[in-house]
Design a protein around this motif. Structure first.
Motif, PDB file in Angstrom:
ATOM      1  N   HIS A   5      33.245  -3.362 -34.931  1.00 30.02           N
ATOM      2  CA  HIS A   5      34.406  -3.835 -35.687  1.00 30.02           C
ATOM      3  C   HIS A   5      34.161  -3.545 -37.154  1.00 30.02           C
ATOM      4  CE1 HIS A   5      38.100  -6.172 -36.316  1.00 30.02           C
ATOM      5  NE2 HIS A   5      37.540  -6.476 -37.480  1.00 30.02           N
ATOM      6  N   THR A  39      39.767 -10.638 -40.033  1.00 29.35           N
ATOM      7  CA  THR A  39      38.426 -10.407 -39.475  1.00 29.35           C
ATOM      8  C   THR A  39      37.969 -11.604 -38.651  1.00 29.35           C
ATOM      9  OG1 THR A  39      37.816  -8.968 -41.323  1.00 29.35           O
ATOM     10  CG2 THR A  39      36.024  -9.933 -40.043  1.00 29.35           C
ATOM     11  N   LEU A  43      37.245 -11.830 -34.578  1.00 31.09           N
ATOM     12  CA  LEU A  43      36.008 -12.337 -33.986  1.00 31.09           C
ATOM     13  C   LEU A  43      36.286 -13.472 -33.007  1.00 31.09           C
ATOM     14  CD1 LEU A  43      33.751 -12.299 -37.169  1.00 31.09           C
ATOM     15  CD2 LEU A  43      33.490 -10.857 -35.155  1.00 31.09           C
ATOM     16  N   GLU A  44      37.319 -14.255 -33.279  1.00 29.40           N
ATOM     17  CA  GLU A  44      37.714 -15.313 -32.345  1.00 29.40           C
ATOM     18  C   GLU A  44      38.225 -14.732 -31.034  1.00 29.40           C
ATOM     19  OE1 GLU A  44      37.584 -18.515 -32.304  1.00 29.40           O
ATOM     20  OE2 GLU A  44      37.349 -19.243 -34.359  1.00 29.40           O
ATOM     21  N   ILE A  49      31.981  -7.919 -29.401  1.00 28.83           N
ATOM     22  CA  ILE A  49      31.621  -7.120 -30.569  1.00 28.83           C
ATOM     23  C   ILE A  49      30.099  -6.995 -30.664  1.00 28.83           C
ATOM     24  CG2 ILE A  49      31.668  -7.017 -33.091  1.00 28.83           C
ATOM     25  CD1 ILE A  49      34.402  -8.330 -33.012  1.00 28.83           C
ATOM     26  N   LEU A  52      29.335  -5.917 -36.374  1.00 30.15           N
ATOM     27  CA  LEU A  52      30.392  -6.066 -37.375  1.00 30.15           C
ATOM     28  C   LEU A  52      29.937  -5.384 -38.652  1.00 30.15           C
ATOM     29  CD1 LEU A  52      32.975  -7.369 -38.617  1.00 30.15           C
ATOM     30  CD2 LEU A  52      31.558  -9.387 -39.119  1.00 30.15           C
ATOM     31  N   VAL A  70      30.892 -15.820 -41.406  1.00 31.22           N
ATOM     32  CA  VAL A  70      30.684 -15.172 -40.106  1.00 31.22           C
ATOM     33  C   VAL A  70      29.386 -15.652 -39.468  1.00 31.22           C
ATOM     34  CG1 VAL A  70      30.191 -12.967 -38.983  1.00 31.22           C
ATOM     35  CG2 VAL A  70      32.057 -13.131 -40.637  1.00 31.22           C
ATOM     36  N   PHE A  74      29.946 -17.342 -36.075  1.00 29.82           N
ATOM     37  CA  PHE A  74      29.662 -16.388 -35.005  1.00 29.82           C
ATOM     38  C   PHE A  74      28.210 -15.901 -35.121  1.00 29.82           C
ATOM     39  CE2 PHE A  74      34.091 -16.075 -36.364  1.00 29.82           C
ATOM     40  CZ  PHE A  74      34.752 -16.397 -35.197  1.00 29.82           C
ATOM     41  N   VAL A  77      26.791 -12.511 -33.539  1.00 25.88           N
ATOM     42  CA  VAL A  77      27.320 -11.191 -33.896  1.00 25.88           C
ATOM     43  C   VAL A  77      26.486 -10.590 -35.030  1.00 25.88           C
ATOM     44  CG1 VAL A  77      29.300  -9.889 -34.755  1.00 25.88           C
ATOM     45  CG2 VAL A  77      29.658 -11.833 -33.215  1.00 25.88           C
TER      46      VAL A  77
END
Length: 213
Positions: A5, A39, A43-44, A49, A52, A70, A74, A77
């Protein structure tokens, strides 16, 4: 199939990243966004992914807000920061706050590929010229980052306007909301940052600021 992403509002560099990914990673799935809100929404919605690529300064995000948000929301990620800055202190902060790579926008396609490959292999990557200049991020700064990450994107925008010295009425005009809503955001900001006034809130934000061209 790998899923990349790209979160960057600069079309030319997005194109450079796309070229490298398409050349070296066959059948890779690539999604894109150009501001922090979209963004975080991506991610939600996208659970697969693998990497990133995050612009350090894009709409909705200044300094390290995008990165710390982020990493907080997350944590699984991997994030490779992309930036026009090659300042060792900026790179140190990005890595110290959880980035797996830091890719200056001046590097070659070969360097971009090496960075992506390193992160996918579970390693970290920064430009060779600064590897001996990296400094650790202290516990106090990491604690501040966690507090900043607790803010919503809208609350972060309000905090940035506080740093600029805008009054509540002016902030409301800029955001298209009422003064009462601005006051509610400021109350939440003070609570999340553990401060009691605007000056203290701005000081917290200043400690997370970067020198970015």
């Amino acid at each position: 199939m790998l899923h990349f992403h790209i979160a960057d509002d600069h079309p030319l560099f997005r194109s450079a990243l796309l070229d490298v990914i398409n050349q070296h990673f066959v059948d890779a799935d690539i999604t894109e966004s150009s501001d922090l809100d979209t963004t975080l929404a991506a991610l939600e919605q996208l659970a697969d992914i693998d990497l990133l690529l995050l612009d350090i300064n894009m709409p909705g995000s200044q300094d390290l807000f995008g990165l710390v948000s982020v990493r907080e929301k997350f944590p699984s990620v991997p994030v490779a920061m992309v930036s026009a800055s090659e300042d060792p202190d900026t790179i140190s902060k990005a890595i110290g706050h959880g980035a797996s790579a830091y890719i200056p926008k001046s590097v070659s396609p070969r360097d971009i590929y090496q960075a992506l490959n390193a992160v996918l292999a579970g390693d970290k990557w920064v430009p060779a010229a600064v590897r001996q200049q990296l400094k650790p991020v202290g516990a106090e700064e990491k604690n501040l980052a966690a507090k900043i990450a607790a803010l919503t994107p809208q609350q972060y925008k309000v905090l940035c306007y506080l740093r600029e010295g805008l009054l509540n009425k002016q902030i409301g005009y800029e955001l298209g909301v009422t003064e009462a809503t601005v006051k509610a955001h400021i109350t939440a900001i003070f609570r999340k940052l553990g401060v009691s006034n605007r000056t203290q809130a701005v000081i917290v934000l200043a400690k997370m600021s970067l020198e970015e061209p």
